[in-house]
Design a protein around this motif. Structure first.
Motif, PDB file in Angstrom:
ATOM      1  N   THR A   1     -10.520   3.310   5.350  1.00 42.13           N
ATOM      2  CA  THR A   1     -10.071   4.562   4.743  1.00 42.13           C
ATOM      3  C   THR A   1     -10.223   5.725   5.722  1.00 42.13           C
ATOM      4  O   THR A   1     -11.081   5.706   6.606  1.00 42.13           O
ATOM      5  CB  THR A   1     -10.883   4.827   3.460  1.00 42.13           C
TER       6      THR A   1
ATOM      7  N   ASP B   1      -4.695   2.075  -8.264  1.00 42.29           N
ATOM      8  CA  ASP B   1      -5.310   3.205  -8.960  1.00 42.29           C
ATOM      9  C   ASP B   1      -4.560   3.411 -10.273  1.00 42.29           C
ATOM     10  O   ASP B   1      -3.402   3.846 -10.279  1.00 42.29           O
ATOM     11  CB  ASP B   1      -5.230   4.452  -8.086  1.00 42.29           C
TER      12      ASP B   1
ATOM     13  N   ASP C   1      -9.272   3.868  -0.072  1.00 42.21           N
ATOM     14  CA  ASP C   1     -10.117   3.555  -1.216  1.00 42.21           C
ATOM     15  C   ASP C   1     -11.188   4.632  -1.420  1.00 42.21           C
ATOM     16  O   ASP C   1     -11.873   5.005  -0.462  1.00 42.21           O
ATOM     17  CB  ASP C   1     -10.770   2.187  -0.992  1.00 42.21           C
TER      18      ASP C   1
ATOM     19  N   THR D   1      -3.329   1.300  -3.750  1.00 43.93           N
ATOM     20  CA  THR D   1      -4.210   1.892  -2.727  1.00 43.93           C
ATOM     21  C   THR D   1      -4.536   0.923  -1.607  1.00 43.93           C
ATOM     22  O   THR D   1      -4.974   1.346  -0.530  1.00 43.93           O
ATOM     23  CB  THR D   1      -5.523   2.374  -3.358  1.00 43.93           C
TER      24      THR D   1
ATOM     25  N   THR E   1       0.824  -1.208   0.000  1.00 38.75           N
ATOM     26  CA  THR E   1       0.000   0.000   0.000  1.00 38.75           C
ATOM     27  C   THR E   1       0.857   1.257   0.000  1.00 38.75           C
ATOM     28  O   THR E   1       1.776   1.394   0.811  1.00 38.75           O
ATOM     29  CB  THR E   1      -0.926   0.012   1.228  1.00 38.75           C
TER      30      THR E   1
ATOM     31  N   PRO F   1     -10.110   2.347  -8.145  1.00 37.76           N
ATOM     32  CA  PRO F   1      -8.983   1.405  -8.136  1.00 37.76           C
ATOM     33  C   PRO F   1      -9.407   0.032  -8.635  1.00 37.76           C
ATOM     34  O   PRO F   1     -10.530  -0.408  -8.430  1.00 37.76           O
ATOM     35  CB  PRO F   1      -8.565   1.379  -6.666  1.00 37.76           C
TER      36      PRO F   1
END
Length: 933
Positions: free
Chosen positions: A401, A174, A415, A212, A155, A184
């Motif tokens: 997120t 992404d 995300d 992501t 990530t 993504p």
């Protein structure tokens, strides 16, 4: 491993997605667990070269400066300067050379760095990479990667090269900058069919993508120029930068004018020498004629007019990188626009929540918390809608997120889909951070493609343990045994009704997620898949999409009013593109025709023009296909503006007549390839730029219409003197004085004229239409003839009154200047009468008239000016005749305008029409209607 004397023979670029992992490993002679050996990697680096894009050649500053002299009119001026110098007229030659150098200097300063897009592409692929070599993880620069390397992605990593995945764990990348995909893409290592489009190759990652979520291992299959970005690099470099309509028209006009000037000068020289006149005098006369007929101020004033347009557009949030783009936008007939980030907000937004059997619209767009969750057009009361509240809580807690605030803007750490769920909760009055504190997470089951859901385990302050679940609608409907009613009652689930609601939302091109809850024993501390079976209660659905910008809806409508066709060209899915196009009422009757990249690939070149003409939306297209579409439109005679924000847009942006990049959300590659950058990413700024561009083109036509009669009139006066074997009424240095002072003090004020009232009601100016129409050419000829008879007549009359030649020439010079002062007022509008324009609507007009009067008084009465320009003081009585000529010319032109355009004299200037209503967003189920202002 490859032997030192062998070169790798991988499959053709782009075919790795169709091969199983073990075949890729064999073809690249690597190891999917230990990677390459250090020695083998060093050898391949020597053979294959660094993982970098090739540099490009650039012309130096000296060459750029010399190019400014590559103009037919400049050649004539340089020749005139040399001839004048050979005749001993050092001052005259110096003045001519000074004019040439000033024009060259202005052009050099405005020279753009057109190849910066390639540098930006190189910067994108310079990053750090984690690679496995000899079974050991190592951190190296991406330039040292070679085909066969085993790369580790986690990530936040930037993909350093084109990869074929060996493993992928909850991995999402992404790729919007490359493919145009708005969300993504989930990655898997399995082989895919050969015909799979690039944007759908889930087992591949391409250089420049951003991880992501999740982690994975991939084998490098392409580096440097062989990557997808390398292919775009080549396309950008190969894309021909076309001349703008203005430069083409100025070029044609200059060539024709040069031929006419040289022909007249040669005729004058030949006529005089045949009649026995001295060669040096005839050469002086020919130079005077050539210098007189050349509008020396034209290159400088064109540049300055465009620069003024640049400043005006900058105030309206459109930054121009290449001067001719100012006028080009005003001539645009087709705008090819990207979808993601251009027409849409490039921010997933929940628009509808279905919970407790009721549908709740959600207002607001993007990641800002402004907006509401509605219930019958009123803000929803969560206390009265437990099912709605629980659905929102599930979206906020079953979520990895976070939203952060940076420089007044909200940014997503994770995300975009999960970010939309957080924003929806905020719009209903919930605080995701507070929810996390009240219900801390104990454990989680992450989402994967086989499971098709994510679940999180929470315990509240009272000791209650609950699992919140989100995932695919089909998966949760299969798992759920009950559902939550509107008042919070748990009832038996109606699976058919759930599928019907989900299908209705999906039919509007919305992405739909389902949410559930499972009550767990208080002793539960860990979560497994089997633990929640038979316990799931369906809470509801949340539907989202990347919404259109409200201001873009209005702007597209305004472009249609201006006769500009709008086409969407996107890398996104056809269904998503169609839904957005319907909201913008693109296509004939608001019903868009959608063509995919696959359809384009199958379309032969001879059928392409018809296909392009009848299509409003092109979806799932590649960079090459975007380029092909732009070329097809240009071949059909269109002036094409291309908007975009991604790497995949760069070749088309560079090829288009004007490339328009997004300043906030666009990549540096797109900005450097473009001619114009929108600082606010607002499609409405394009409308403002079109209006300014049309105004600039009008002002250039006004200037040319204004300046040519002086040049032609002076040339005719000199030609008439030669034909009649009389003294020249005006000298070359006096010609330069008139041309430069009237161009700067008078002509330049036309660059500040505001756009006329009906500028956005006219159709675009065809690129084939010359700068001067037949009616304007007739007007120029009329004023030139009046100048010829007025200047030559007063010159001969002065000589007949026994005035010295210097006085007679000063009278002739003043005739040209005063007539130009009067004619300036005529030229402020090429069709409407002066009294409808108003003297003070352009505050620079009085200033220009005052400056010109002061300069001409100095020319006439200042001794040092008399010495420099061979002028002499004149009696005040001469000014009556000179001024009378100016009044006559002004009156004649106004009458000519009235005869040609009587409608403009009889009624007031038209106003901008009211725009039709902004198309209603069908994703909203409430009765509110939005209209464009």
């Amino acid at each position: 491993m490859a032997s030192p004397d062998r070169t790798l023979h991988p499959p053709p670029r782009g075919d790795h997605h169709e091969l199983p992992v073990h075949e890729v490993v064999l073809l690249l002679e690597t190891d999917h667990e230990r990677g390459l050996g250090l020695d083998e990697a060093a050898l391949r680096l020597e053979l294959e070269g660094p993982n970098a894009l090739p540099p490009v050649d650039r012309r130096g500053p000296l060459v750029r400066f010399l190019v400014q002299f590559h103009h037919p009119l400049i050649y004539v001026l340089l020749a005139a300067a040399v001839a004048t110098l050979l005749l001993g007229e050092v001052v005259d030659a110096g003045v001519i050379l000074a004019v040439v150098l000033i024009n060259a200097g202005i052009g050099f300063v405005q020279e753009t760095r057109a190849e910066q897009a390639l540098n930006a592409l190189m910067a994108m692929v310079r990053t750090q990479a984690t690679v496995v070599r000899d079974g050991v993880r190592r951190r190296i620069t991406s330039e040292d990667l070679v085909p066969g390397d085993l790369v580790v992605l986690e990530t936040g990593d930037r993909v350093p090269a084109d990869l074929r995945f060996v493993t992928a764990h909850e991995l999402q990348i992404d790729e919007s900058a490359l493919t145009g995909e708005s969300v993504p893409v989930e990655k898997v290592p399995m082989a895919l069919p050969a015909e799979t489009a690039l944007a759908d190759r889930a087992n591949m990652a391409y250089s420049g993508g951003l991880v992501t979520r999740g982690r994975g291992h991939g084998i490098v299959v392409a580096t440097g120029a062989d990557t997808e970005i390398g292919r775009i690099h080549r396309l950008v470099g190969e894309a021909e930068v076309l001349q703008t309509p203005l430069t083409r028209k100025i070029g044609r006009f200059s060539r024709v004018l040069t031929v006419i000037i040289l022909g007249l000068a040669a005729l004058a020289f030949a006529l005089g020498t045949v009649r026995g006149e001295p060669v040096d005098e005839m050469l002086t006369a020919a130079v005077a004629l050539a210098v007189g007929a050349i509008p020396e101020g034209l290159p400088a004033v064109v540049t300055i007019t465009l620069a003024i347009g640049v400043a005006r557009m900058a105030r309206r949030r459109a930054i121009i990188r290449r001067l001719p783009a100012v006028e080009t936008l005003g001539s645009t007939t087709v705008i090819c626009t990207d979808k993601t980030g251009t027409l849409t907000a490039n921010a997933m937004t929940v628009t509808t929540i279905v919970a407790g059997g009721r549908s709740h619209p959600v207002t607001g767009t993007g990641y800002a918390s402004e907006g509401q969750v509605l219930d019958d057009d009123d803000p929803a009361d969560l206390a009265r809608h437990p099912a709605l509240r629980e659905c929102l809580v599930a979206g906020a807690l079953c979520n990895d997120t976070h939203l952060t605030e940076t420089a007044g803007r909200r940014e997503v750490a994770g995300d975009p889909t999960e970010a939309a769920l957080l924003v929806a909760a905020e719009k209903a009055g919930l605080d995701p951070d507070q929810l996390r504190r009240r219900l801390p997470r104990l454990d989680a089951v992450p989402f994967d493609s086989e499971r098709r859901y994510m679940a999180t385990l929470h315990r509240d302050e009272s000791g209650r343990v609950v699992v919140y679940i989100k995932g695919a609608v089909e998966r949760l409907l299969d798992m759920a045994t009950h559902e939550l009613d509107r008042d919070g009652t748990v009832t038996a689930i109606d699976t058919d009704a759930g599928h019907a609601r989900a299908d209705e939302l999906a039919g509007r091109a919305l992405r739909v997620l389902a949410f559930g809850r499972a009550e767990m024993p208080a002793s539960t501390t860990a979560l497994t898949e089997g633990l929640i079976d038979g316990r799931v209660t369906l809470l509801g659905l949340q539907a989202m999409f990347d919404p259109p910008r409200p201001e873009a809806l209005t702007a597209v409508s305004a472009c249609r009013d201006a006769g500009i066709e709008v086409k969407m060209i996107t890398g996104d899915h056809a269904g998503t593109a169609r839904a957005i196009a319907e909201r913008f009422a693109l296509g004939h009757g608001g019903v868009p025709t959608v063509v995919t990249g696959t359809d384009l690939a199958a379309c032969p070149d001879e059928d392409l023009p018809e296909l392009v003409a009848g299509t409003a939306v092109f979806a799932r297209v590649s960079p090459e296909q975007k380029l092909r579409l732009v070329r097809s439109l240009q071949a059909a005679g269109h002036v094409v503006a291309m908007t975009g924000d991604g790497v995949n847009d760069a070749p088309a942006l560079r090829r288009a007549d004007i490339g328009v990049a997004m300043g906030e959300g666009g990549t540096e590659v797109a900005k450097e390839a473009a001619d114009m950058v929108l600082t606010d990413d607002d499609f409405a700024s394009i409308e403002a730029a079109v209006e300014e561009g049309r105004g600039v083109f009008d002002n250039l036509r006004k200037f040319i219409t204004f300046i040519l009669p002086t040049s032609i009139g002076q040339g005719l006066v000199i030609l008439a003197a030669i034909a009649l074997a009389t003294t020249l009424p005006i000298l070359p240095v006096q010609v330069l004085w008139v041309n430069m002072t009237t161009a700067v003090a008078l002509g330049l004020v036309l660059a500040f004229e505001p756009p006329e009232a009906d500028v956005m009601r006219r159709p675009p100016v065809p690129s084939s239409r010359p700068l001067l129409t037949r009616s304007l050419a007739g007007r120029i000829a009329l004023v030139s003839a009046l100048m010829l008879f007025g200047a030559f007549g007063l010159f001969e009359w002065a000589l007949g009154q026994d005035e010295p030649v210097a006085v007679a020439r000063t009278v002739a010079v003043n005739v040209f200047v005063v007539v130009q002062v009067a004619y300036l007022l005529n030229c402020r509008s090429l069709e409407r009468p002066m009294w409808r324009v108003g003297l003070f609507s352009n505050r620079w007009v009085p200033a220009g008239l005052t400056a010109m009067l002061g300069l001409q008084l100095l020319f006439t009465y200042a001794p040092w000016m008399n010495d420099l320009f061979h002028s002499a003081p004149i009696h005040p009585a001469w000014w009556l005749g000179i001024t009378g000529l100016g009044v006559v010319v002004f009156t004649v032109v106004e009458v000519e305008k009235w005869l040609r355009h009587p409608r403009h004299a009889r009624r007031a200037a038209p106003t901008r029409p009211r725009r039709p209503p902004t198309p209603v967003d069908p994703g909203r189920r409430h009765d509110r209607r939005t209209r464009a202002r």
